[in-house]
Scaffold this motif. Structure first.
Motif, mmCIF file in Angstrom:
data_model
loop_
_atom_site.group_PDB
_atom_site.id
_atom_site.type_symbol
_atom_site.label_atom_id
_atom_site.label_comp_id
_atom_site.label_asym_id
_atom_site.label_seq_id
_atom_site.Cartn_x
_atom_site.Cartn_y
_atom_site.Cartn_z
ATOM 1 N N ALA A 151 0.819 -1.216 0.000
ATOM 2 C CA ALA A 151 0.000 0.000 0.000
ATOM 3 C C ALA A 151 0.854 1.268 0.000
ATOM 4 O O ALA A 151 0.464 2.278 -0.592
ATOM 5 N N ARG A 152 2.010 1.215 0.657
ATOM 6 C CA ARG A 152 2.869 2.406 0.742
ATOM 7 C C ARG A 152 3.497 2.737 -0.599
ATOM 8 O O ARG A 152 3.716 3.895 -0.934
ATOM 9 N N GLY A 153 3.837 1.709 -1.379
ATOM 10 C CA GLY A 153 4.524 1.925 -2.646
ATOM 11 C C GLY A 153 5.770 1.067 -2.740
ATOM 12 O O GLY A 153 6.449 0.824 -1.735
ATOM 13 N N VAL A 154 6.063 0.610 -3.961
ATOM 14 C CA VAL A 154 7.160 -0.325 -4.194
ATOM 15 C C VAL A 154 7.950 0.158 -5.408
ATOM 16 O O VAL A 154 7.362 0.629 -6.389
ATOM 17 N N PRO A 155 9.288 0.055 -5.392
ATOM 18 C CA PRO A 155 10.067 0.449 -6.575
ATOM 19 C C PRO A 155 9.823 -0.510 -7.737
ATOM 20 O O PRO A 155 10.085 -1.703 -7.642
ATOM 21 N N VAL A 156 9.302 0.031 -8.834
ATOM 22 C CA VAL A 156 9.012 -0.751 -10.035
ATOM 23 C C VAL A 156 9.422 0.072 -11.252
ATOM 24 O O VAL A 156 9.050 1.241 -11.367
ATOM 25 N N HIS A 157 10.179 -0.506 -12.156
ATOM 26 C CA HIS A 157 10.616 0.175 -13.373
ATOM 27 C C HIS A 157 11.282 1.522 -13.058
ATOM 28 O O HIS A 157 11.061 2.520 -13.749
ATOM 29 N N GLY A 158 12.083 1.554 -11.995
ATOM 30 C CA GLY A 158 12.823 2.762 -11.666
ATOM 31 C C GLY A 158 12.017 3.861 -11.011
ATOM 32 O O GLY A 158 12.488 4.992 -10.892
ATOM 33 N N GLN A 159 10.802 3.566 -10.572
ATOM 34 C CA GLN A 159 9.985 4.563 -9.883
ATOM 35 C C GLN A 159 9.205 3.905 -8.757
ATOM 36 O O GLN A 159 9.030 2.685 -8.751
ATOM 37 N N LEU A 160 8.767 4.709 -7.804
ATOM 38 C CA LEU A 160 7.983 4.204 -6.680
ATOM 39 C C LEU A 160 6.508 4.225 -7.065
ATOM 40 O O LEU A 160 5.990 5.250 -7.513
ATOM 41 N N THR A 161 5.854 3.086 -6.911
ATOM 42 C CA THR A 161 4.430 3.041 -7.251
ATOM 43 C C THR A 161 3.640 3.954 -6.323
ATOM 44 O O THR A 161 4.027 4.188 -5.172
ATOM 45 N N LEU A 162 2.533 4.469 -6.828
ATOM 46 C CA LEU A 162 1.689 5.350 -6.032
ATOM 47 C C LEU A 162 1.050 4.590 -4.885
ATOM 48 O O LEU A 162 0.809 3.385 -4.989
ATOM 49 N N PRO A 163 0.755 5.267 -3.777
ATOM 50 C CA PRO A 163 0.033 4.608 -2.681
ATOM 51 C C PRO A 163 -1.263 3.988 -3.188
ATOM 52 O O PRO A 163 -1.917 4.534 -4.088
ATOM 53 N N CYS A 164 -1.634 2.841 -2.639
ATOM 54 C CA CYS A 164 -2.828 2.136 -3.094
ATOM 55 C C CYS A 164 -3.546 1.504 -1.901
ATOM 56 O O CYS A 164 -3.055 1.547 -0.774
ATOM 57 N N LYS A 165 -4.692 0.918 -2.171
ATOM 58 C CA LYS A 165 -5.486 0.261 -1.129
ATOM 59 C C LYS A 165 -5.289 -1.244 -1.218
ATOM 60 O O LYS A 165 -5.279 -1.815 -2.309
ATOM 61 N N THR A 166 -5.144 -1.883 -0.060
ATOM 62 C CA THR A 166 -4.996 -3.330 -0.027
ATOM 63 C C THR A 166 -5.873 -3.923 1.068
ATOM 64 O O THR A 166 -6.260 -3.232 2.010
ATOM 65 N N GLY A 167 -6.191 -5.192 0.946
ATOM 66 C CA GLY A 167 -6.981 -5.883 1.960
ATOM 67 C C GLY A 167 -6.766 -7.379 1.847
ATOM 68 O O GLY A 167 -6.533 -7.907 0.750
ATOM 69 N N LYS A 168 -6.845 -8.075 2.961
ATOM 70 C CA LYS A 168 -6.576 -9.503 2.988
ATOM 71 C C LYS A 168 -7.793 -10.301 2.536
ATOM 72 O O LYS A 168 -8.926 -9.984 2.887
ATOM 73 N N LEU A 169 -7.551 -11.360 1.766
ATOM 74 C CA LEU A 169 -8.607 -12.277 1.316
ATOM 75 C C LEU A 169 -8.138 -13.701 1.575
ATOM 76 O O LEU A 169 -7.590 -14.353 0.692
ATOM 77 N N GLY A 170 -8.307 -14.181 2.771
ATOM 78 C CA GLY A 170 -7.854 -15.521 3.102
ATOM 79 C C GLY A 170 -6.354 -15.580 3.334
ATOM 80 O O GLY A 170 -5.652 -14.573 3.301
ATOM 81 N N LYS A 171 -5.850 -16.777 3.553
ATOM 82 C CA LYS A 171 -4.449 -16.955 3.912
ATOM 83 C C LYS A 171 -3.505 -16.558 2.790
ATOM 84 O O LYS A 171 -2.444 -15.966 3.039
ATOM 85 N N PHE A 172 -3.873 -16.874 1.528
ATOM 86 C CA PHE A 172 -2.968 -16.643 0.411
ATOM 87 C C PHE A 172 -3.511 -15.626 -0.595
ATOM 88 O O PHE A 172 -3.008 -15.552 -1.719
ATOM 89 N N GLY A 173 -4.515 -14.852 -0.208
ATOM 90 C CA GLY A 173 -5.104 -13.925 -1.159
ATOM 91 C C GLY A 173 -5.216 -12.513 -0.628
ATOM 92 O O GLY A 173 -5.267 -12.287 0.579
ATOM 93 N N PHE A 174 -5.265 -11.548 -1.563
ATOM 94 C CA PHE A 174 -5.472 -10.159 -1.163
ATOM 95 C C PHE A 174 -6.169 -9.393 -2.274
ATOM 96 O O PHE A 174 -6.187 -9.811 -3.436
ATOM 97 N N ARG A 175 -6.755 -8.278 -1.897
ATOM 98 C CA ARG A 175 -7.403 -7.345 -2.818
ATOM 99 C C ARG A 175 -6.524 -6.105 -2.918
ATOM 100 O O ARG A 175 -5.988 -5.638 -1.914
ATOM 101 N N ILE A 176 -6.380 -5.568 -4.128
ATOM 102 C CA ILE A 176 -5.586 -4.358 -4.298
ATOM 103 C C ILE A 176 -6.288 -3.432 -5.284
ATOM 104 O O ILE A 176 -6.834 -3.896 -6.284
ATOM 105 N N VAL A 179 -4.461 3.107 -8.998
ATOM 106 C CA VAL A 179 -4.881 4.200 -9.877
ATOM 107 C C VAL A 179 -3.844 4.422 -10.980
ATOM 108 O O VAL A 179 -3.885 5.420 -11.672
ATOM 109 N N GLN A 180 -2.933 3.480 -11.123
ATOM 110 C CA GLN A 180 -1.962 3.541 -12.205
ATOM 111 C C GLN A 180 -1.855 2.150 -12.810
ATOM 112 O O GLN A 180 -2.393 1.182 -12.252
ATOM 113 N N GLY A 181 -1.197 2.037 -13.952
ATOM 114 C CA GLY A 181 -1.143 0.755 -14.633
ATOM 115 C C GLY A 181 0.201 0.500 -15.271
ATOM 116 O O GLY A 181 0.306 0.420 -16.498
ATOM 117 N N LEU A 182 1.238 0.353 -14.454
ATOM 118 C CA LEU A 182 2.558 0.036 -14.982
ATOM 119 C C LEU A 182 2.583 -1.410 -15.466
ATOM 120 O O LEU A 182 1.814 -2.256 -14.999
#
Length: 236
Positions: A151-176, A179-182
């Motif tokens: 949710a905070r942002g991750v370095p991808v393709h030389g840039q930090l991804t924008l903040p996003c929303k995340t939520g847990k969906l079971g033990k091995f799943g999540f929702r994200i 607002v960008q599409g790298l």
């Protein structure tokens, strides 16, 4: 019109899938099983497994086609006809259409297609901050720390991804919700934390939801959905 094209125009399946159904003897024209290269004339009754098909047309009053497809894994979001499994051939629409944005070949779910090239950049414009929601399954347990980091942002393709929303969906799943599409963004974000994406499904773009649309099927966008994507437009 060729029979396989007629079937694909209804949104029932792709032309390739229609060819398979015809070969398996599951299609009839006016009560008879058709031969190879069969044609459909106006007024003919086409059945697949006994179900009558109706061709889907663009809604009355619209100049262009706007559809939502539940893209299966293996379909490539390109208009290049020499690419096997390209999305245009898969849909097989009677009008020339192309995807708005993309989904990776290994990903599935909601993607928009249109015959109106003027609106593509309007919809994809970064400042529109159009939300895109995904359901993701990974190979390691999903922790709160992992979700906060995504949710905070991750370095991808030389840039930090924008903040996003995340939520847990079971033990091995999540929702994200992004607002960008790298390119391959979610997969690369997850890999940053040592997770491998096993399944990725897009379920929403803005106010357009996948809902109960089955994989490989498509439908026309409603007027309400179109206004939600492009609220300042008055002509379609």
């Amino acid at each position: 019109m060729r029979l396989n094209k007629h079937i694909s125009d209804t949104g029932f399946c792709s032309r390739r899938e229609a060819d398979r159904l015809i070969a398996e003897g599951r299609v009839t024209i006016n009560g008879r099983k058709p031969g190879a290269g069969a044609q459909v004339e106006e007024g003919d009754i086409v059945l697949v497994d006994g179900q009558r098909l109706q061709v889907r047309q663009a809604k009355a009053g619209r100049k262009h086609v706007y559809i939502v497809l539940n893209k299966p894994v293996g379909v490539t979001c390109t208009t290049e006809s020499d690419v096997k499994g390209n999305i245009v051939e898969f849909v097989g629409h009677e009008q020339r259409i192309f995807p708005i944005g993309r989904l990776d070949k290994d990903s599935e779910g909601l993607i928009l297609l249109t015959s109106n090239g003027d609106i593509v950049n309007e919809i994809l414009r970064a400042e529109n901050k159009l939300e895109k929601e995904y359901l993701v399954a990974v190979n390691h347990p999903v922790t709160d720390e992992f979700l906060r980091g995504m949710a905070r942002g991750v370095p991808v393709h030389g840039q930090l991804t924008l903040p996003c929303k995340t939520g847990k969906l079971g033990k091995f799943g999540f929702r994200i919700v992004l607002v960008q599409g790298l390119n391959r963004q979610i997969r690369l974000m997850a890999a940053h934390f040592g997770h491998r994406v096993k399944q990725l499904v897009r379920v929403r773009i803005g106010s357009v939801k996948l809902g109960h649309l089955k994989p490989g099927k498509w439908r026309n966008l409603t007027d309400v959905e179109l206004r939600g994507l492009l609220p300042h437009r008055t002509e379609w």
